[in-house]
Design a protein around this motif. Sequence first.
Motif, PDB file in Angstrom:
ATOM      1  N   CYS A  12       0.836  -1.195   0.000  1.00  0.00           N
ATOM      2  CA  CYS A  12       0.000   0.000   0.000  1.00  0.00           C
ATOM      3  C   CYS A  12       0.875   1.251   0.000  1.00  0.00           C
ATOM      4  O   CYS A  12       0.594   2.226  -0.705  1.00  0.00           O
ATOM      5  CB  CYS A  12      -0.923  -0.009   1.221  1.00  0.00           C
ATOM      6  SG  CYS A  12      -2.001   1.439   1.339  1.00  0.00           S
ATOM      7  N   ASP A  13       1.953   1.204   0.781  1.00  0.00           N
ATOM      8  CA  ASP A  13       2.846   2.357   0.897  1.00  0.00           C
ATOM      9  C   ASP A  13       3.932   2.386  -0.172  1.00  0.00           C
ATOM     10  O   ASP A  13       4.465   3.449  -0.486  1.00  0.00           O
ATOM     11  CB  ASP A  13       3.507   2.368   2.284  1.00  0.00           C
ATOM     12  CG  ASP A  13       2.498   2.578   3.406  1.00  0.00           C
ATOM     13  OD1 ASP A  13       1.397   3.099   3.125  1.00  0.00           O
ATOM     14  OD2 ASP A  13       2.799   2.223   4.557  1.00  0.00           O
ATOM     15  N   HIS A  14       4.281   1.199  -0.702  1.00  0.00           N
ATOM     16  CA  HIS A  14       5.389   1.096  -1.661  1.00  0.00           C
ATOM     17  C   HIS A  14       4.990   0.112  -2.757  1.00  0.00           C
ATOM     18  O   HIS A  14       5.416  -1.039  -2.759  1.00  0.00           O
ATOM     19  CB  HIS A  14       6.674   0.614  -0.969  1.00  0.00           C
ATOM     20  CG  HIS A  14       6.995   1.342   0.304  1.00  0.00           C
ATOM     21  ND1 HIS A  14       7.636   2.553   0.338  1.00  0.00           N
ATOM     22  CD2 HIS A  14       6.735   1.018   1.594  1.00  0.00           C
ATOM     23  CE1 HIS A  14       7.776   2.954   1.588  1.00  0.00           C
ATOM     24  NE2 HIS A  14       7.231   2.049   2.365  1.00  0.00           N
ATOM     25  N   SER A  15       4.174   0.549  -3.692  1.00  0.00           N
ATOM     26  CA  SER A  15       3.614  -0.365  -4.688  1.00  0.00           C
ATOM     27  C   SER A  15       4.666  -0.949  -5.623  1.00  0.00           C
ATOM     28  O   SER A  15       4.417  -1.958  -6.289  1.00  0.00           O
ATOM     29  CB  SER A  15       2.543   0.365  -5.516  1.00  0.00           C
ATOM     30  OG  SER A  15       3.107   1.484  -6.182  1.00  0.00           O
ATOM     31  N   GLU A  16       5.843  -0.336  -5.676  1.00  0.00           N
ATOM     32  CA  GLU A  16       6.890  -0.837  -6.573  1.00  0.00           C
ATOM     33  C   GLU A  16       7.612  -2.058  -6.021  1.00  0.00           C
ATOM     34  O   GLU A  16       8.298  -2.773  -6.748  1.00  0.00           O
ATOM     35  CB  GLU A  16       7.908   0.277  -6.855  1.00  0.00           C
ATOM     36  CG  GLU A  16       8.869   0.587  -5.711  1.00  0.00           C
ATOM     37  CD  GLU A  16       8.248   1.430  -4.593  1.00  0.00           C
ATOM     38  OE1 GLU A  16       8.963   1.730  -3.618  1.00  0.00           O
ATOM     39  OE2 GLU A  16       7.056   1.793  -4.696  1.00  0.00           O
ATOM     40  N   ILE A  17       7.480  -2.315  -4.722  1.00  0.00           N
ATOM     41  CA  ILE A  17       8.142  -3.471  -4.106  1.00  0.00           C
ATOM     42  C   ILE A  17       7.438  -4.748  -4.550  1.00  0.00           C
ATOM     43  O   ILE A  17       6.217  -4.790  -4.711  1.00  0.00           O
ATOM     44  CB  ILE A  17       8.128  -3.351  -2.567  1.00  0.00           C
ATOM     45  CG1 ILE A  17       9.013  -2.174  -2.129  1.00  0.00           C
ATOM     46  CG2 ILE A  17       8.619  -4.639  -1.906  1.00  0.00           C
ATOM     47  CD1 ILE A  17       8.989  -1.910  -0.627  1.00  0.00           C
TER      48      ILE A  17
END
Length: 216
Positions: A73-78
């Motif tokens: 949710c906070d880091h969609s690229e992970i």
Amino acid sequence: MAQWRVLLVDDHPLFREGLAAAVNLDDAFAVVGQAACADGAIAEAVRTGPDLVVMDLGLPGRSGLEATRRILCDHSEIRVLVMTMSEDDDSLLAALRAGARGYLLKGAGRDEILRALHTVARGGAVFSPRMAERLGALVGASGSASAKEAFPTLTAREREVLDLLAAGLGYRQIAQRLVVTDKTVRNHVGSIFAKLQVRDRAQAIVRARQAGLGGE
């Protein structure tokens, strides 16, 4: 070549150490952090900025599923690869819905783990053989609903694109098949993601296969 940064999340220190040693043997990866619980995983994701997270589901306190949802949710690229003892269908589907790109069972060999990390790092999805069989069975069991019933908000062309995605075709292959431009395909895919409320191709494919698409 830049290394992919990896965060390991598991509540067993010896398992984490062994996994870190295996991952660090591959020059493509660098373990940049470790965590033993969901809150620690969320904090380490902020601190280390990983490209990949190897996530256990059975963590003390909040589960690995909750940690996965929060991180993505906070880091969609992970990209998250689940590695767990859980073989049940509910855990598999919940992990995919949370955004995981892969699902390996603990006990996987070093080569299998590294292959999975390479696949997920490059944007693919991967499952251990047993879990791939389970997913196949689940997809087959739910394939009776027609795509039109399953995805009423999609246009006929969007369902066609989704079907080809689920069959494993890339954007360029889909464009050639439908005799349209790559940009047109990407526009359709963007609309599909928005209507299905999915983050990426892997989640869209799971939804499509659950509805019986991609069977060619």
